[in-house]
Write a protein that holds these residues in place. Structure first.
Motif, PDB file in Angstrom:
ATOM      1  N   SER A  69       0.820  -1.213   0.000  1.00 40.55           N
ATOM      2  CA  SER A  69       0.000   0.000   0.000  1.00 40.55           C
ATOM      3  C   SER A  69       0.855   1.265   0.000  1.00 40.55           C
ATOM      4  O   SER A  69       0.408   2.307  -0.465  1.00 40.55           O
ATOM      5  CB  SER A  69      -0.947   0.005   1.201  1.00 40.55           C
ATOM      6  N   ALA A  70       2.072   1.195   0.513  1.00 40.24           N
ATOM      7  CA  ALA A  70       2.935   2.378   0.579  1.00 40.24           C
ATOM      8  C   ALA A  70       3.463   2.740  -0.806  1.00 40.24           C
ATOM      9  O   ALA A  70       3.833   1.868  -1.597  1.00 40.24           O
ATOM     10  CB  ALA A  70       4.102   2.125   1.530  1.00 40.24           C
ATOM     11  N   THR A  71       3.515   4.039  -1.091  1.00 42.11           N
ATOM     12  CA  THR A  71       3.957   4.525  -2.401  1.00 42.11           C
ATOM     13  C   THR A  71       5.337   3.993  -2.778  1.00 42.11           C
ATOM     14  O   THR A  71       5.533   3.507  -3.898  1.00 42.11           O
ATOM     15  CB  THR A  71       3.959   6.065  -2.421  1.00 42.11           C
ATOM     16  N   GLN A  72       6.297   4.067  -1.867  1.00 38.65           N
ATOM     17  CA  GLN A  72       7.650   3.597  -2.181  1.00 38.65           C
ATOM     18  C   GLN A  72       7.665   2.096  -2.468  1.00 38.65           C
ATOM     19  O   GLN A  72       8.397   1.641  -3.349  1.00 38.65           O
ATOM     20  CB  GLN A  72       8.596   3.890  -1.019  1.00 38.65           C
ATOM     21  N   ASP A  73       6.870   1.345  -1.728  1.00 40.77           N
ATOM     22  CA  ASP A  73       6.831  -0.105  -1.918  1.00 40.77           C
ATOM     23  C   ASP A  73       6.146  -0.496  -3.217  1.00 40.77           C
ATOM     24  O   ASP A  73       6.348  -1.600  -3.717  1.00 40.77           O
ATOM     25  CB  ASP A  73       6.124  -0.776  -0.743  1.00 40.77           C
ATOM     26  N   ARG A  74       5.331   0.366  -3.761  1.00 41.68           N
ATOM     27  CA  ARG A  74       4.720   0.138  -5.069  1.00 41.68           C
ATOM     28  C   ARG A  74       5.660   0.605  -6.176  1.00 41.68           C
ATOM     29  O   ARG A  74       5.747  -0.011  -7.233  1.00 41.68           O
ATOM     30  CB  ARG A  74       3.403   0.895  -5.186  1.00 41.68           C
ATOM     31  N   ALA A  75       6.345   1.714  -5.927  1.00 43.88           N
ATOM     32  CA  ALA A  75       7.167   2.338  -6.958  1.00 43.88           C
ATOM     33  C   ALA A  75       8.406   1.516  -7.297  1.00 43.88           C
ATOM     34  O   ALA A  75       8.793   1.428  -8.469  1.00 43.88           O
ATOM     35  CB  ALA A  75       7.568   3.747  -6.530  1.00 43.88           C
ATOM     36  N   MET A  76       9.046   0.925  -6.288  1.00 41.23           N
ATOM     37  CA  MET A  76      10.315   0.239  -6.555  1.00 41.23           C
ATOM     38  C   MET A  76      10.160  -0.958  -7.495  1.00 41.23           C
ATOM     39  O   MET A  76      10.904  -1.059  -8.481  1.00 41.23           O
ATOM     40  CB  MET A  76      10.981  -0.183  -5.238  1.00 41.23           C
ATOM     41  N   PRO A  77       9.221  -1.880  -7.270  1.00 41.91           N
ATOM     42  CA  PRO A  77       9.116  -2.991  -8.228  1.00 41.91           C
ATOM     43  C   PRO A  77       8.720  -2.519  -9.629  1.00 41.91           C
ATOM     44  O   PRO A  77       9.161  -3.093 -10.622  1.00 41.91           O
ATOM     45  CB  PRO A  77       8.053  -3.909  -7.625  1.00 41.91           C
ATOM     46  N   LEU A  78       7.920  -1.456  -9.716  1.00 40.11           N
ATOM     47  CA  LEU A  78       7.527  -0.948 -11.028  1.00 40.11           C
ATOM     48  C   LEU A  78       8.686  -0.225 -11.711  1.00 40.11           C
ATOM     49  O   LEU A  78       8.826  -0.287 -12.932  1.00 40.11           O
ATOM     50  CB  LEU A  78       6.303  -0.030 -10.893  1.00 40.11           C
ATOM     51  N   THR A  79       9.526   0.429 -10.927  1.00 35.86           N
ATOM     52  CA  THR A  79      10.734   1.042 -11.484  1.00 35.86           C
ATOM     53  C   THR A  79      11.650  -0.039 -12.050  1.00 35.86           C
ATOM     54  O   THR A  79      12.152   0.076 -13.179  1.00 35.86           O
ATOM     55  CB  THR A  79      11.476   1.850 -10.400  1.00 35.86           C
ATOM     56  N   LEU A  80      11.862  -1.096 -11.274  1.00 32.86           N
ATOM     57  CA  LEU A  80      12.725  -2.187 -11.741  1.00 32.86           C
ATOM     58  C   LEU A  80      12.124  -2.898 -12.947  1.00 32.86           C
ATOM     59  O   LEU A  80      12.847  -3.294 -13.870  1.00 32.86           O
ATOM     60  CB  LEU A  80      12.986  -3.173 -10.603  1.00 32.86           C
ATOM     61  N   ALA A  81      10.806  -3.046 -12.967  1.00 29.55           N
ATOM     62  CA  ALA A  81      10.143  -3.664 -14.120  1.00 29.55           C
ATOM     63  C   ALA A  81      10.369  -2.822 -15.371  1.00 29.55           C
ATOM     64  O   ALA A  81      10.630  -3.358 -16.456  1.00 29.55           O
ATOM     65  CB  ALA A  81       8.652  -3.834 -13.843  1.00 29.55           C
ATOM     66  N   ASN A  82      10.276  -1.499 -15.238  1.00 25.64           N
ATOM     67  CA  ASN A  82      10.547  -0.619 -16.381  1.00 25.64           C
ATOM     68  C   ASN A  82      11.993  -0.735 -16.833  1.00 25.64           C
ATOM     69  O   ASN A  82      12.274  -0.759 -18.040  1.00 25.64           O
ATOM     70  CB  ASN A  82      10.207   0.838 -16.032  1.00 25.64           C
ATOM     71  N   LYS A  83      12.933  -0.835 -15.897  1.00 27.11           N
ATOM     72  CA  LYS A  83      14.350  -0.980 -16.259  1.00 27.11           C
ATOM     73  C   LYS A  83      14.576  -2.304 -16.985  1.00 27.11           C
ATOM     74  O   LYS A  83      15.331  -2.374 -17.960  1.00 27.11           O
ATOM     75  CB  LYS A  83      15.248  -0.888 -15.027  1.00 27.11           C
ATOM     76  N   ALA A  84      13.921  -3.364 -16.526  1.00 22.91           N
ATOM     77  CA  ALA A  84      14.039  -4.665 -17.192  1.00 22.91           C
ATOM     78  C   ALA A  84      13.464  -4.596 -18.606  1.00 22.91           C
ATOM     79  O   ALA A  84      14.048  -5.127 -19.553  1.00 22.91           O
ATOM     80  CB  ALA A  84      13.322  -5.738 -16.372  1.00 22.91           C
ATOM     81  N   LEU A  85      12.332  -3.929 -18.759  1.00 20.47           N
ATOM     82  CA  LEU A  85      11.726  -3.761 -20.075  1.00 20.47           C
ATOM     83  C   LEU A  85      12.657  -2.975 -20.998  1.00 20.47           C
ATOM     84  O   LEU A  85      12.837  -3.336 -22.169  1.00 20.47           O
ATOM     85  CB  LEU A  85      10.384  -3.043 -19.926  1.00 20.47           C
ATOM     86  N   ASP A  86      13.297  -1.939 -20.446  1.00 18.87           N
ATOM     87  CA  ASP A  86      14.262  -1.151 -21.233  1.00 18.87           C
ATOM     88  C   ASP A  86      15.432  -2.003 -21.705  1.00 18.87           C
ATOM     89  O   ASP A  86      16.039  -1.714 -22.737  1.00 18.87           O
ATOM     90  CB  ASP A  86      14.810   0.019 -20.404  1.00 18.87           C
ATOM     91  N   GLN A  87      15.773  -3.038 -20.936  1.00 21.62           N
ATOM     92  CA  GLN A  87      16.885  -3.922 -21.298  1.00 21.62           C
ATOM     93  C   GLN A  87      16.440  -5.077 -22.189  1.00 21.62           C
ATOM     94  O   GLN A  87      17.228  -5.967 -22.496  1.00 21.62           O
ATOM     95  CB  GLN A  87      17.549  -4.452 -20.030  1.00 21.62           C
ATOM     96  N   GLY A  88      15.174  -5.066 -22.596  1.00 22.84           N
ATOM     97  CA  GLY A  88      14.701  -6.052 -23.550  1.00 22.84           C
ATOM     98  C   GLY A  88      14.012  -7.268 -22.963  1.00 22.84           C
ATOM     99  O   GLY A  88      13.680  -8.185 -23.702  1.00 22.84           O
ATOM    100  N   LEU A  89      13.786  -7.301 -21.661  1.00 24.72           N
ATOM    101  CA  LEU A  89      13.111  -8.450 -21.075  1.00 24.72           C
ATOM    102  C   LEU A  89      11.603  -8.349 -21.281  1.00 24.72           C
ATOM    103  O   LEU A  89      11.042  -7.251 -21.324  1.00 24.72           O
ATOM    104  CB  LEU A  89      13.387  -8.537 -19.562  1.00 24.72           C
ATOM    105  N   GLU A  90      10.965  -9.494 -21.410  1.00 19.87           N
ATOM    106  CA  GLU A  90       9.516  -9.569 -21.383  1.00 19.87           C
ATOM    107  C   GLU A  90       9.109  -9.356 -19.931  1.00 19.87           C
ATOM    108  O   GLU A  90       9.700  -9.944 -19.030  1.00 19.87           O
ATOM    109  CB  GLU A  90       9.085 -10.953 -21.871  1.00 19.87           C
TER     110      GLU A  90
END
Length: 176
Positions: A69-90
């Motif tokens: 529920s906390a903003t930081q706890d939601r933001a970090m996995p989504l930030t990492l997911a975006n970085k993974a997507l930028d690196q070409g991962l599904e």
């Protein structure tokens, strides 16, 4: 027992059974597996970003769950997911519990620094770049929301499909 509790228990039982049945696939994950379709992410029409970045494209994929529920706890996995997507991962994201609020079209999320965006902004970036984003199967039946309340492009994850995807030999899992 009310209808919602009965549905929740039944859904959880199915999910546990699916995970138990998928245990051999988990063992294959550590041995490398031998299902070329699963390695290519082609089961059940899964789509993903297949760029040629350092992450290896179709070689690996990332499954992210967001439950906090906390903003930081939601933001970090989504930030990492975006970085993974930028690196070409599904990338595939499953929003559960409090984290599923992000899937609601009218939900207003808090901004965080850096970079001054919201977790909902990060989720929108994932969607616009080809990631699969879903709410867990028990979110809608246990709330006053329905599929019409979800942001365009966000679906409902089917437990069998989600479990199969998670157990894929090239899938990395990040849960928060």
């Amino acid at each position: 027992m009310n209808r919602s509790a009965s549905l929740l228990i039944r859904t959880l039982a199915i999910a546990v059974l699916a995970l138990m049945l998928a245990a051999p696939a988990l063992a294959d994950h550590h041995r490398g597996g031998d299902d070329p379709d699963r390695e290519r992410g082609e089961h059940h029409g899964q789509r993903g970003h297949h760029g040629g970045g350092m992450g290896g494209g179709r070689e690996h994929r990332l499954f992210v769950t967001v439950t906090a529920s906390a903003t930081q706890d939601r933001a970090m996995p989504l930030t990492l997911a975006n970085k993974a997507l930028d690196q070409g991962l599904e990338v595939r994201v499953l929003l559960c519990g409090d984290g599923a609020e992000l899937a609601l079209a009218d939900y207003q999320a808090e901004r965080f620094d850096p970079p001054g965006v919201t977790p909902k902004d990060l989720l929108g970036r994932l969607l616009s770049n080809g990631a699969t984003v879903e709410v867990c199967a028990i979110f809608l039946p246990n709330t006053d929301y329905d599929e019409d309340d979800l942001t365009d492009g966000i679906g409902v994850g089917a437990p069998d499909d989600v479990a199969e995807y998670m157990m894929g030999p090239r899938t990395r899992i990040f849960s928060n």
